[in-house]
Design an enzyme around this catalytic site. Structure first.
Site, PDB file in Angstrom:
ATOM      1  N   LYS A 259       1.973 -14.425   5.565  1.00  0.00           N
ATOM      2  CA  LYS A 259       2.229 -15.529   4.612  1.00  0.00           C
ATOM      3  C   LYS A 259       3.742 -15.745   4.650  1.00  0.00           C
ATOM      4  CE  LYS A 259       0.709 -18.243   1.260  1.00  0.00           C
ATOM      5  NZ  LYS A 259      -0.221 -19.363   1.445  1.00  0.00           N
TER       6      LYS A 259
ATOM      7  N   ASP B  21      -4.235 -17.247   4.092  1.00  0.00           N
ATOM      8  CA  ASP B  21      -5.212 -18.032   3.324  1.00  0.00           C
ATOM      9  C   ASP B  21      -6.046 -18.909   4.250  1.00  0.00           C
ATOM     10  OD1 ASP B  21      -2.768 -19.231   3.800  1.00  0.00           O
ATOM     11  OD2 ASP B  21      -2.661 -20.302   1.891  1.00  0.00           O
TER      12      ASP B  21
ATOM     13  N   ASP C 254      -6.469  -4.951   5.054  1.00  0.00           N
ATOM     14  CA  ASP C 254      -7.503  -4.309   4.243  1.00  0.00           C
ATOM     15  C   ASP C 254      -8.536  -5.347   3.805  1.00  0.00           C
ATOM     16  OD1 ASP C 254      -8.615  -2.206   2.657  1.00  0.00           O
ATOM     17  OD2 ASP C 254      -7.730  -3.141   0.898  1.00  0.00           O
TER      18      ASP C 254
ATOM     19  N   TYR D 276       0.792  -1.222   0.000  1.00  0.00           N
ATOM     20  CA  TYR D 276       0.000   0.000   0.000  1.00  0.00           C
ATOM     21  C   TYR D 276       0.829   1.279   0.000  1.00  0.00           C
ATOM     22  CZ  TYR D 276      -4.962  -0.930   0.432  1.00  0.00           C
ATOM     23  OH  TYR D 276      -6.247  -1.259   0.172  1.00  0.00           O
TER      24      TYR D 276
END
Ligand code: NAD
Length: 361
Positions: A191, A224, A248, A124
């Site tokens: 992740k 995930d 987000d 971002y």
């Protein structure tokens, strides 16, 4: 004494939901001295910028702001005013409580999650290199030289940067929030198995910081897996802390668990300044229709009252909103079950109903 607060109506549905929120906040009996500041698409022509410096100055001076949504055109025009504002004021923590109020149509039960999202870096940050540019070619060359990776010549790049400094302060924020609000657990999402130097760093720092808060349980989850767990067993989560992009996406998912964007409040907080705003955007297709739900912004107002130390007023307003939701009469379209026999009401009628409830408290 009245609280001096910067009030930014925003654009799209912003002015409508802001006006309804202003009315209910004033009906709590807390006095406000609003400093109205305009930002967004509607003022571009007049000021030549969607974010005049005077808006930032007003927020810096008052240290508390309540803001409606602001449009970001896709693919062209100005970069997000919202992102620019968070960067300029170093509002590094995005706080999004997702609580399921009885009466909200939802297949879930007992959801009361607080999402803490890092606000200043990650993908971002907007560090990008356009396909075909000299910079993109240089970067591709560097990657090939340094890593031996072949990069397609028609690639564009957005850099993911995660620092130890920003990770440390957001994880501390999450644990401090958990302590202050009697929460039991913090879950860090990442992740790190794939992105070892960015998400891996975030995870390592999270584990280290967690040791300073032995009274709060800590766990981590791959992002995930997290999305699946959230829709299967959302009640197992309490406070979630995440880097910017996952935060987000997951906060919209959490908003969906508790009835949608119409009831999802938020705040962007730094060491000195707090800016309260709903999670939703400017929903341009509904502009000026008195149709959308003002409760997300009102609940952001509840968060602001708590931040100001006006706990009684915050409880009263949250209680009044919860009663209106539970009755299911004076609610907007998004909170009407498909089986409802009465039509939904408009934005300002929701405010009228809440003000009536407040008058009885
Ligand atoms: P959005 O949140 O504006 O709207 C998506 C959909 O959610 C709407 O079409 C509507 O169906 C529903 N919705 C949103 N707010 C609602 C409300 N209060 N009551 C009932 N339903 C509601 O998302 P978008 O369409 O992706 O974004 C529109 C613009 O807003 C974009 O320019 C985006 O960049 C901007 N945006 C701004 C902010 C912000 O100001 N902080 C946040 C998100 C998006």
């Amino acid at each position: 004494m009245a609280y001096r607060v910067t009030l930014i109506p925003g654009d799209g549905i912003g002015p409508e939901v802001t006006e309804s929120t202003r009315r209910v906040l004033e009906a709590t009996g807390v006095a406000f001295d609003w400093e109205i500041a305009y930002a967004g698409a509607d003022i571009m022509d007049k000021y030549g910028t969607p974010l005049p410096e005077s808006v930032l100055d007003s927020i810096r001076k008052n240290r508390v702001a309540l803001k409606g949504p602001i449009t970001t055109p896709v693919g062209h025009g100005f970069r997000s005013v919202n992102v620019a504002m968070r960067k300029a004021l170093d509002l590094y923590a995005c706080l999004r409580p997702c609580k399921l109020y009885p009466g909200v149509p939802s297949p879930f039960k007992d959801v009361d999650i607080v999402m803490v999202r890092e606000n200043t870096e990650d993908l971002y940050a907007g560090v990008e290199f356009e396909k075909g540019s000299d910079e993109a070619a240089k970067l591709a060359k560097l990657i090939t030289q340094a890593k031996g990776e072949r990069v397609r010549s028609d690639s564009g790049f957005s850099l993911k940067m995660i620092s130890e400094t920003a990770s440390r302060r957001i994880v501390h924020f999450a644990f401090k929030y958990a302590r202050s609000y009697g929460r039991k657990k913090v879950t860090a999402i990442h992740k790190a198995n794939i992105m070892k130097f960015s998400d891996g760093l975030f995870l390592a720092v999270s584990r280290e910081v967690a040791q300073e808060y032995p009274d709060i349980e800590f766990e981590d989850r791959l992002v995930d897996n997290m999305t699946m767990q959230l829709v299967k067993k959302p009640y197992q989560f309490d406070v979630i802390v995440a880097p910017n992009l996952y935060g987000d996406i997951i906060s919209d998912l959490c908003a969906g668990l508790v009835g949608g964007l119409g009831v999802a409040p938020g705040a962007n907080i730094g060491d000195e300044i707090a800016l309260f705003e709903p999670t939703h955007g400017s929903a341009p297709k509904y502009t000026g229709q008195n149709k959308t739900n003002p409760m997300a912004m009102m609940l952001s107002g509840v968060m602001m009252l708590r931040h100001l130390g006006e706990v009684t007023a915050a409880d009263k307003l949250e209680g009044a909103i919860a009663e209106v939701i539970a009755e299911g009469k004076s609610v907007t379209y998004d909170l009407k079950p498909e089986t409802a026999t009465e039509p939904p009401v408009g934005t300002s009628q929701v405010a009228d109903a809440i003000i009536k409830k407040l008058a009885k408290k």
